[in-house]
Design an enzyme around this catalytic site. Sequence first.
Site, PDB file in Angstrom:
ATOM      1  N   HIS A  52      30.259  32.409  37.683  1.00  0.00           N
ATOM      2  CA  HIS A  52      29.945  33.477  36.740  1.00  0.00           C
ATOM      3  C   HIS A  52      28.923  32.987  35.716  1.00  0.00           C
ATOM      4  CE1 HIS A  52      33.633  35.383  38.295  1.00  0.00           C
ATOM      5  NE2 HIS A  52      33.115  36.511  37.846  1.00  0.00           N
TER       6      HIS A  52
ATOM      7  N   LYS B 106      31.084  33.770  30.181  1.00  0.00           N
ATOM      8  CA  LYS B 106      32.478  34.064  30.549  1.00  0.00           C
ATOM      9  C   LYS B 106      33.397  33.022  29.930  1.00  0.00           C
ATOM     10  CE  LYS B 106      35.452  35.349  34.429  1.00  0.00           C
ATOM     11  NZ  LYS B 106      35.918  36.558  33.720  1.00  0.00           N
TER      12      LYS B 106
END
Length: 273
Positions: A159, A163
């Site tokens: 990600h 995040k």
Amino acid sequence: MTDSTIRIAIVGAGGRMGRQLIQAVTQMEGVVLGAAIERKGSTLVGSDAGELAGVGLLNVIVGDDLSQLTDNFDVLIDFTRPEGTLEHLAICRQHRKAMVIGTTGFDEAGKAAISEAAADIGIVFAANFSVGVNVVLKLLEKAAKVMGDYTDIEIIEAHHRHKVDAPSGTALAMGEAIADAMGRSLKDCAVYSREGYTGERKPGTIGFATVRAGDIVGEHTAMFADIGERVEITHKATSRMTFANGAVKSAIWLGKHDNGLFDMRDVLNLNEL
């Protein structure tokens, strides 16, 4: 709720996901934006939600107090953080407003609070609202039943740099789908880190690896590795709109349910496959 137009509220309206959700609401039939909320002190409070999301004037002003806006919506969509989501959950439960929850990183107490609230309101709670990811979860169940007992299982996820939780909620959902299909508990077989001298891989474990870099929207791979061959099932998201569209579709589906706890597999009717 009735079958008439469903009014949607979005918390975290000024964030990356919030803006995508506003766009998704304006592009989908059967829903309208009823409220948009940002944190107290945000410079975005007082702005028009449509202009904020780049879709033009909607005459929905961004507020900072959900409890004062409960007359303006039927379903709240929440992709924020656990502590904020639980506060919003309490307000929605009190005012009998349904929720679509895409927040990840809940502890067991947080998950229990969501389950308890579902006795009074309808909730769709999912780690990932992509149609593709939820099809992958179903495929993993099938693969685990056939190959799980004799292969080494690893889940790799990547990600963007912003995040804040790891492994991702989707990676954990993949692990749970595999473990459940094999009659195991993920908490008993998950390996979340390896460092230094680890010894040989223990049979029956499910390993997790995490990447955080750049602007990766979301990539997940589950690997079933044997001697001489391996099977990899991968999903790659290139736009947050896939999550936003799934969340709004869930809100529409939820309009037919006064209470209960559901996930995307219910929305997509995957449990019947």
